[in-house]
Design a protein around this motif. Structure first.
Motif, PDB file in Angstrom:
ATOM      1  N   LYS A 150       0.379  -1.390  -0.223  1.00  0.00           N
ATOM      2  CA  LYS A 150      -0.111  -0.016   0.095  1.00  0.00           C
ATOM      3  C   LYS A 150       0.868   1.173   0.204  1.00  0.00           C
ATOM      4  N   ILE A 151       2.007   1.065   0.277  1.00  0.00           N
ATOM      5  CA  ILE A 151       2.838   2.331  -0.029  1.00  0.00           C
ATOM      6  C   ILE A 151       2.815   3.164  -1.229  1.00  0.00           C
ATOM      7  N   LYS A 152       2.708   4.215  -1.524  1.00  0.00           N
ATOM      8  CA  LYS A 152       3.735   5.280  -2.291  1.00  0.00           C
ATOM      9  C   LYS A 152       4.427   5.667  -3.339  1.00  0.00           C
ATOM     10  N   ASN A 153       4.643   6.566  -3.449  1.00  0.00           N
ATOM     11  CA  ASN A 153       5.608   6.678  -4.832  1.00  0.00           C
ATOM     12  C   ASN A 153       5.504   8.348  -4.044  1.00  0.00           C
ATOM     13  N   PRO A 154       6.542   8.779  -3.160  1.00  0.00           N
ATOM     14  CA  PRO A 154       6.629  10.320  -3.408  1.00  0.00           C
ATOM     15  C   PRO A 154       7.048  11.247  -3.853  1.00  0.00           C
ATOM     16  N   TYR A 155       7.336  10.260  -5.586  1.00  0.00           N
ATOM     17  CA  TYR A 155       7.757  10.969  -6.331  1.00  0.00           C
ATOM     18  C   TYR A 155       6.621  10.580  -7.526  1.00  0.00           C
ATOM     19  N   GLY A 156       5.156  10.173  -7.338  1.00  0.00           N
ATOM     20  CA  GLY A 156       4.524  10.606  -8.260  1.00  0.00           C
ATOM     21  C   GLY A 156       4.437   9.138  -8.449  1.00  0.00           C
ATOM     22  N   ASP A 157       3.082   9.145  -9.416  1.00  0.00           N
ATOM     23  CA  ASP A 157       2.693   7.812 -10.165  1.00  0.00           C
ATOM     24  C   ASP A 157       2.939   8.074 -11.718  1.00  0.00           C
ATOM     25  N   GLY A 158       3.522   8.524 -12.296  1.00  0.00           N
ATOM     26  CA  GLY A 158       3.958   8.740 -13.545  1.00  0.00           C
ATOM     27  C   GLY A 158       2.727   9.290 -14.641  1.00  0.00           C
ATOM     28  N   ASN A 159       2.222   9.763 -14.173  1.00  0.00           N
ATOM     29  CA  ASN A 159       0.771  10.679 -14.750  1.00  0.00           C
ATOM     30  C   ASN A 159       1.222  11.903 -14.765  1.00  0.00           C
ATOM     31  N   SER A 160       2.171  11.928 -14.774  1.00  0.00           N
ATOM     32  CA  SER A 160       1.948  14.108 -13.901  1.00  0.00           C
ATOM     33  C   SER A 160       2.417  14.639 -15.405  1.00  0.00           C
ATOM     34  N   SER A 161       2.324  13.696 -16.619  1.00  0.00           N
ATOM     35  CA  SER A 161       2.639  14.666 -17.481  1.00  0.00           C
ATOM     36  C   SER A 161       1.175  15.114 -18.746  1.00  0.00           C
ATOM     37  N   ILE A 162       0.472  13.370 -18.126  1.00  0.00           N
ATOM     38  CA  ILE A 162      -1.009  13.783 -18.951  1.00  0.00           C
ATOM     39  C   ILE A 162      -1.607  15.074 -17.484  1.00  0.00           C
ATOM     40  N   ARG A 163      -1.422  15.454 -16.404  1.00  0.00           N
ATOM     41  CA  ARG A 163      -1.868  15.882 -15.544  1.00  0.00           C
ATOM     42  C   ARG A 163      -1.635  17.827 -16.144  1.00  0.00           C
ATOM     43  N   ILE A 164      -0.785  17.530 -16.343  1.00  0.00           N
ATOM     44  CA  ILE A 164       0.137  19.094 -17.087  1.00  0.00           C
ATOM     45  C   ILE A 164      -1.284  19.001 -18.323  1.00  0.00           C
ATOM     46  N   ILE A 165      -0.595  18.472 -19.518  1.00  0.00           N
ATOM     47  CA  ILE A 165      -1.687  18.290 -20.385  1.00  0.00           C
ATOM     48  C   ILE A 165      -3.470  18.908 -20.598  1.00  0.00           C
ATOM     49  N   LYS A 166      -3.261  18.082 -19.154  1.00  0.00           N
ATOM     50  CA  LYS A 166      -5.135  18.733 -19.024  1.00  0.00           C
ATOM     51  C   LYS A 166      -5.400  20.025 -18.143  1.00  0.00           C
ATOM     52  N   ILE A 167      -4.685  20.248 -17.501  1.00  0.00           N
ATOM     53  CA  ILE A 167      -4.031  22.128 -17.428  1.00  0.00           C
ATOM     54  C   ILE A 167      -3.711  22.869 -17.952  1.00  0.00           C
ATOM     55  N   LEU A 168      -3.053  22.558 -19.328  1.00  0.00           N
ATOM     56  CA  LEU A 168      -2.595  23.343 -20.538  1.00  0.00           C
ATOM     57  C   LEU A 168      -3.559  23.136 -20.897  1.00  0.00           C
ATOM     58  N   GLU A 169      -4.480  22.771 -21.449  1.00  0.00           N
ATOM     59  CA  GLU A 169      -5.910  22.327 -22.462  1.00  0.00           C
ATOM     60  C   GLU A 169      -6.886  23.522 -21.818  1.00  0.00           C
ATOM     61  N   LYS A 170      -6.764  23.129 -20.809  1.00  0.00           N
ATOM     62  CA  LYS A 170      -7.841  24.122 -19.740  1.00  0.00           C
ATOM     63  C   LYS A 170      -7.817  25.561 -19.794  1.00  0.00           C
ATOM     64  N   GLN A 171      -6.739  25.931 -20.196  1.00  0.00           N
ATOM     65  CA  GLN A 171      -6.057  27.422 -20.241  1.00  0.00           C
ATOM     66  C   GLN A 171      -5.539  28.024 -21.610  1.00  0.00           C
ATOM     67  N   ILE A 172      -5.996  26.709 -22.984  1.00  0.00           N
ATOM     68  CA  ILE A 172      -5.365  27.282 -23.754  1.00  0.00           C
ATOM     69  C   ILE A 172      -6.054  28.641 -24.852  1.00  0.00           C
ATOM     70  N   ASN A 173      -7.236  28.772 -24.115  1.00  0.00           N
ATOM     71  CA  ASN A 173      -7.542  29.825 -24.318  1.00  0.00           C
ATOM     72  C   ASN A 173      -8.243  30.993 -23.649  1.00  0.00           C
ATOM     73  N   SER A 174      -7.752  31.402 -22.782  1.00  0.00           N
ATOM     74  CA  SER A 174      -7.831  31.759 -21.596  1.00  0.00           C
ATOM     75  C   SER A 174      -6.911  33.201 -21.715  1.00  0.00           C
ATOM     76  N   ASN A 175      -7.063  33.455 -21.548  1.00  0.00           N
ATOM     77  CA  ASN A 175      -6.489  35.414 -21.400  1.00  0.00           C
ATOM     78  C   ASN A 175      -5.084  35.281 -20.636  1.00  0.00           C
ATOM     79  N   TYR A 176      -5.601  34.740 -19.786  1.00  0.00           N
ATOM     80  CA  TYR A 176      -3.956  34.887 -18.671  1.00  0.00           C
ATOM     81  C   TYR A 176      -3.038  33.368 -18.462  1.00  0.00           C
ATOM     82  N   ILE A 177      -3.156  33.259 -19.421  1.00  0.00           N
ATOM     83  CA  ILE A 177      -1.855  32.354 -20.111  1.00  0.00           C
ATOM     84  C   ILE A 177      -1.210  33.334 -21.047  1.00  0.00           C
ATOM     85  N   LEU A 178      -2.040  34.537 -22.132  1.00  0.00           N
ATOM     86  CA  LEU A 178      -1.570  35.251 -22.777  1.00  0.00           C
ATOM     87  C   LEU A 178      -0.709  36.567 -21.885  1.00  0.00           C
TER      88      LEU A 178
END
Length: 230
Positions: free
Chosen positions: A195-223
Motif C-alpha cells: 500500500k505504499i505510495k511513491n512520493p515522487y509521483g505515479d508516472g502520470n504528471s505529464s497527463i495532468r500538465i496537458i489537461k491543465i494547459l488544455e483548460k488554459q489554452i483559450n484563456s487570457n491568463y496564459i497570454l
C-alpha cells in the motif's frame, strides 16, 4: 564472456525481460525483442524460483573510505546469499574504477554484471527483484513504484524524500547488513509494502500538465506578460 541462451517459444512478457518456462524452475532472459541491448560483462540466467537482488553503488568522492568499506561488506554478504545478484556498474565519477575492480575481482558464478543498462531493462529487472541495495537513487525513486524494499547505504542520498520501502544504513558491518537483508526479505515475502505510495509521483504528471494547459489554452491568463501580485 558467457552469452545468454536463446529463449524458447513459451514465454510470459514483463518489461524487457522474457520468462521461459521449464519443468523445474522458470528462467528469465534478456529480451531479444527490444531495439537496444544492455552491455553485460558476465551473464548468469536468472531463475524466478530464487530471490533476485539488484546492487548499485556509485562513488562518494568526499567519503571514499567508508564508501569502499561499505561496498566490500556488501559484496561479501551478497555472495553468501542463496540468491541471484545483479550488479550494475557505477557512474564515471572519481573512484568508479575502484568499485568496478572490486565487483569483478570478488564475483561468484551466481552474479550477473552489467556495464550499463537501459531504462526499460532496468525497470523490468526491478519488477521481478526481491530488493535493491546500494547508494543509488533508484531505491528512492523507482523502487517504491514496484513495492520492493531498498537498502540505502551511506550518505549519498542524505536529505532526500523517501517512502517507507527505504531502509537506511549509515555505514555497514557484515552483521548489520545480513540482519537487515533478512528483514527486508521478510517484508517482501509478507507483501508489507503493497500500500505504499511513491512520493515522487505515479508516472502520470505529464497527463495532468496537458489537461491543465488544455483548460488554459483559450484563456487570457496564459497570454499575460505580468502578474498583479498585490
Amino acid at each position: 564472456m558467457r552469452k545468454p541462451p536463446k529463449p524458447s517459444t513459451t514465454e510470459i512478457q514483463v518489461p524487457a525481460i522474457e520468462v521461459m518456462c521449464r519443468p523445474s524452475c522458470t528462467s528469465l532472459f534478456i529480451s531479444s525483442k527490444s531495439k537496444s541491448k544492455p552491455s553485460y560483462l558476465y551473464f548468469s540466467p536468472l531463475l524466478i524460483c530464487q530471490d533476485i537482488v539488484i546492487s548499485i553503488f556509485h562513488p562518494v568522492t568526499e567519503d571514499q573510505e567508508n564508501n569502499i568499506n561499505d561496498i566490500k561488506n556488501t559484496i561479501e554478504i551478497l555472495n553468501t546469499l542463496n540468491a541471484q545478484v545483479i550488479w550494475i556498474m557505477p557512474n564515471s565519477d572519481s573512484g568508479s574504477e575502484t568499485i568496478r575492480n572490486l565487483v569483478l575481482k570478488k564475483r561468484n558464478s551466481n552474479i550477473t554484471i552489467f556495464r550499463n543498462i537501459g531504462r526499460e531493462y532496468f525497470l523490468g529487472l526491478m519488477k521481478i527483484s526481491s530488493f535493491v541495495v546500494g547508494n543509488s537513487s533508484a531505491g528512492l525513486l523507482e523502487a517504491p513504484s514496484f513495492k520492493i524494499p531498498a537498502i540505502n547505504i551511506g550518505r549519498r542520498q542524505n536529505h532526500r524524500v523517501r517512502a517507507k520501502n527505504v531502509f537506511d544504513l549509515k555505514t555497514t558491518s557484515k552483521n548489520k547488513l545480513k540482519n537487515l537483508i533478512d528483514r527486508v526479505l521478510l517484508v517482501k515475502k509478507k507483501n508489507l509494502l503493497a500500500k505504499i505510495k511513491n512520493p515522487y509521483g505515479d508516472g502520470n504528471s505529464s497527463i495532468r500538465i496537458i489537461k491543465i494547459l488544455e483548460k488554459q489554452i483559450n484563456s487570457n491568463y496564459i497570454l499575460k506578460k505580468s502578474l498583479d501580485l498585490k
